[in-house]
Design an enzyme around this catalytic site. Structure first.
Site, PDB file in Angstrom:
ATOM      1  N   LYS A  80       0.849  -1.194   0.000  1.00 16.41           N
ATOM      2  CA  LYS A  80       0.000   0.000   0.000  1.00 16.41           C
ATOM      3  C   LYS A  80       0.887   1.247   0.000  1.00 16.41           C
ATOM      4  CE  LYS A  80      -3.899   1.961   2.660  1.00 16.41           C
ATOM      5  NZ  LYS A  80      -4.722   1.791   3.888  1.00 16.41           N
ATOM      6  N   SER A 155      -9.826   1.537   2.965  1.00 15.71           N
ATOM      7  CA  SER A 155      -8.971   2.353   2.113  1.00 15.71           C
ATOM      8  C   SER A 155      -7.916   1.560   1.346  1.00 15.71           C
ATOM      9  CB  SER A 155      -8.265   3.433   2.950  1.00 15.71           C
ATOM     10  OG  SER A 155      -7.342   2.835   3.842  1.00 15.71           O
ATOM     11  N   SER A 179      -9.921  -0.806   7.120  1.00 16.68           N
ATOM     12  CA  SER A 179      -9.299  -0.586   5.806  1.00 16.68           C
ATOM     13  C   SER A 179      -8.527  -1.761   5.233  1.00 16.68           C
ATOM     14  CB  SER A 179      -8.365   0.629   5.861  1.00 16.68           C
ATOM     15  OG  SER A 179      -9.121   1.808   5.808  1.00 16.68           O
TER      16      SER A 179
END
Lengths: 487, 95
Positions: A80, A155, A179
Site C-alpha cells: 500500500k 482504504s 481498511s
C-alpha cells in the site's frame, strides 16, 4: 490455464526452492498479469518492473549459492502506498505527498526486505487512508475485480484488488477502522488486522495513531499467517509496539482448537444491520465451523451501535493533529505565496482533497475549547465501554464471528456525495480498532449477483494464532478462496 | 443547525485551510449531518467511566534514551520544495 500467478506464496516457495521455477519467472508472471489486467483494475499506483526483476535475479543467484534469506526470498508482494521506503515514492493517495521519497525505511518494509521479498509496486488507496471505497484517491480509480463497475472497498482497495486479480500473491495494507478487512471482504480475499501494537507503525504514514495497524492480504489464511510472521514484532522505534514474543503463526494452523467457542454478537447479526444475503452467507459459514466441532454461544456487545460515532470522533481528532505536518515546508506539494502563512494555506487547500479537509475541520472542531469534553473526551469514555463489552464477551467465547461488511461492493460513485452513508459501511469493523483487537476477514461465499462476502473473526488481544487457525480450518472445508474473477 | 458558515470559516482558519463559498456550504452541511449523527453518544451516561488512554492493558516498553541512527541533514532537506544543502527555505518571516 494455470500460471505461476495463480499460485499462493506457500505454493511458490517449494517450487522455487526445488528449482521448478526461478524467482525471475515468478516475478515476471505477476508483472505479466498486471500488464494484462491493471489498466482495467487500477490496483497499482506505480510498478517497479525493472527493479523487481533485478531483485529477483539477485535472489536467484543467492539461492544458487545456497544463501536464501528465507523460504520467500525472491517472491513478490505489493505494498500500500502508505509505507515509506528510500527505494520508491510514497504518496498516500494524495496530491500533497506526490513524489515524496523518504530518507529512511519503514520497519515493516525492513522486515520484508530482510526476508528477501520483492516489492513489485505500490497500491492505490483513499487519500491518507480516509475512505471505504478507494474513490478518495487523488491518483487513480480502482475497480473491483469481480465487477469492474463497483468499488474495491477501502482504504486499502488497491492491495485487495491486486491480490484478487492475481497481480500479486500477497500484499500489505493498513487498517484504522476496517481498511484491510472491508476491501478484503469486498474483493473476496483474506485480510488481517493485527492487535494494536503487534506490528510496528514506524514509517507508516500516520492517520489516527491510536487505531492504525499494518497487516497482510492474501488468498489463503496460510499466506496471511506467513506474512504476519514476517512483519510482526517489537520495534524500539515504535513505543506502542508490544514486547510479547511472536508465535509461529503457520505452526498454529494445525487445526480447529479443541473445544473452540465461537461467540455470535446479537447486535451484529440483527436483521436490520446487514444485507440478508450477507447474513445468510455468514450464518452458513458459522454452521461449517459447528460441523467441525466448534460450539456457538450468543453474546452481546451492547455498545456497538455507538461504534461509528465514537470511531469517527476519535479518528478525525487524531487526523487533524497528524495532518498539521503537511504545510509545504518540509516535503511534498507547495503552492508559492508571498508570506509563510499564505503559503501554508494555499499548499494545504490545493494539496488535500475534500474528504481529508472534512475530517481535519471536524477534528479541529471536536478538539477545540468548549467542545473537547462533549465530543472527544466523551468518545474516549464510550471507547472504554466498547472495550469492556469485548472483555465480557470473551469470558464466554474464544473468537467472535460477524459479517465483515454489511453489504457487498456497491457501484462506483454511489456514495461519494454522502459521507455519512460511506462511514456506516464500516459498522462491523470500527469497534475492533477501538478495542485494539485482531480481526480477520475470510471469503465466505458470493451474493446472487456474484459479489464476494466476507466473514469477520475477532480475537482476544495478541491471539492472532487462534483467529488464523479458525480461518484455516474454514478454508480447508470450503473453496470460496479458490474462485477466480473473470477479467 | 449545529454549525454555521461562520463556524466553518473559523475552523478553516485554525486548520490553515482556505475554502471557496461552495466548499463552505458543502462542509457546513456535511459537518452538520455528521455532528447530528454523533449526538447519539449523549444517550449514554459516562460520568463514572474513565476515558481510554491505551487500548491494551500493558505497560509501554522502555529503552535507553540514546542518540542513534541520525539521518544526514542533506538527505532530510532534499524533500523540501525549496532547500539548499542544509536548510529548508520558506518565504521571509521577519522584515
Amino acid at each position: 490455464m494455470s500460471t505461476l500467478a495463480d499460485r499462493t506464496l506457500c505454493e511458490l516457495a517449494p517450487l522455487v526452492a526445488g528449482g521448478k521455477a526461478s524467482c525471475r519467472e515468478v516475478v515476471q508472471a505477476f508483472l505479466d498479469r498486471s500488464a494484462e489486467v491493471d489498466a482495467r483494475v487500477g490496483a497499482f499506483v506505480s510498478l517497479r518492473r525493472e527493479e523487481a526483476l533485478r531483485e529477483a535475479d539477485e535472489a536467484d543467484r543467492a539461492r544458487a549459492r545456497g544463501e536464501a534469506r528465507s523460504p520467500w526470498h525472491g517472491l513478490p508482494l505489493a505494498v500500500k502506498d502508505i509505507l515509506v521506503s528510500p527505494d520508491f515514492d510514497t504518496s498516500c493517495g494524495s496530491r500533497i505527498l506526490r513524489g515524496f521519497r523518504a530518507p529512511y525505511e519503514s520497519s515493516v518494509l525492513r522486515h520484508v526486505r530482510d526476508a528477501g521479498l520483492v516489492v513489485v509496486g505500490t497500491t492505490n488507496m483513499d487519500e491518507f487512508a480516509m475512505g471505504s471505497s478507494c474513490e478518495n484517491s487523488a491518483l487513480r480509480q480502482t475497480a473491483n475485480p469481480w465487477d469492474l463497475t463497483r468499488v474495491p472497498g477501502g482504504s486499502s482497495g488497491g492491495s485487495a484488488a491486486a491480490v484478487a486479480a492475481r497481480e500479486a500473491p500477497v500484499a500489505l495494507g493498513s487498517d484504522t477502522g476496517g481498511s484491510i478487512r472491508q476491501p478484503a471482504a469486498l474483493c473476496g480475499v483474506v485480510g488481517l488486522k493485527p492487535t494494536y501494537g503487534r506490528v510496528s507503525r514506524y514509517g507508516l504514514v500516520a492517520f489516527a495513531s491510536s487505531l492504525d495497524q499494518v497487516g497482510p492480504f492474501a488468498r489463503t489464511v496460510e499466506d496471511a499467517a506467513t506474512l504476519l510472521g514476517v512483519i510482526a514484532g517489537h520495534d524500539p522505534r515504535d513505543s506502542t509496539s508490544v514486547g510479547q514474543e511472536v508465535p509461529d503463526y503457520v505452526a498454529a494452523l494445525a487445526g480447529l482448537p479443541d473445544g473452540l467457542r465461537v461467540g455470535i454478537p446479537r447486535e451484529f447479526l440483527a436483521e436490520e444491520g446487514a444485507d440478508p444475503e450477507v447474513l445468510e452467507r455468514v450464518h452458513a459459514a458459522i454452521r461449517v465451523l459447528e460441523a467441525r466441532g466448534a460450539k456457538t454461544v450468543e453474546v452481546s456487545l451492547p455498545h456497538s451501535p455507538y461504534g461509528i460515532a465514537t470511531y469517527y470522533l476519535i479518528c478525525m481528532a487524531e487526523a487533524s493533529s497528524n495532518l498539521s505536518r503537511y504545510d509545504g515546508v518540509k516535503y511534498g506539494f507547495r503552492s508559492e505565496a508571498p508570506t509563510l502563512d499564505e503559503m501554508y494555506r494555499s499548499s494545504r487547500s490545493e494539496g488535500f482533497g475534500p474528504e481529508v479537509k472534512r475530517r481535519i475541520l471536524l477534528g479541529t472542531f471536536v478538539l477545540s475549547a468548549g467542545y473537547y469534553d462533549a465530543y472527544y473526551r466523551k468518545a474516549q469514555q464510550v471507547r472504554t465501554l466498547i472495550r469492556h463489552d469485548f472483555e465480557s464477551a470473551f469470558e464466554s467465547c474464544d473468537v467472535l464471528a460477524t459479517p465483515t461488511s454489511p453489504g457487498p461492493a456497491w457501484p462506483l460513485g454511489e456514495r461519494v456525495d454522502d459521507p455519512l452513508k460511506m462511514y456506516l459501511s464500516d459498522i462491523f469493523t470500527v469497534t475492533v480498532n477501538l478495542a485494539g483487537l485482531p480481526g480477520l476477514s475470510v471469503p465466505c461465499g458470493f451474493t446472487g449477483a456474484g459479489l464476494p462476502v466476507g466473514l469477520q473473526l475477532i480475537g482476544r488481544p495478541l491471539d492472532e494464532a487462534t483467529l488464523l487457525a479458525v480461518g484455516q480450518a474454514y478454508q480447508r472445508e470450503t473453496d470460496w478462496h479458490t474462485a477466480v474473477p473473470e477479467l | 443547525m449545529r454549525i454555521s458558515a461562520e463556524t466553518v470559516l473559523e475552523l478553516a482558519d485554525l486548520a490553515r485551510l482556505r475554502l471557496d463559498p461552495e466548499e463552505v456550504e458543502r462542509m457546513r452541511r456535511d459537518l452538520d449531518a455528521i455532528l447530528g449523527y454523533v449526538e447519539k453518544l449523549s444517550e449514554l451516561d459516562t460520568t463514572q467511566v474513565p476515558p481510554t488512554a491505551h487500548v491494551l492493558d500493558i505497560s509501554t516498553p522502555l529503552r535507553l534514551d540514546r542518540v542513534a541512527g541520525v539521518l544526514p541533514v542533506k538527505e532530510v532537506v532534499r524533500n523540501a520544495p525549496q532547500h539548499d544543502e542544509s536548510s529548508m527555505i520558506v518565504p521571509k518571516v521577519i522584515e
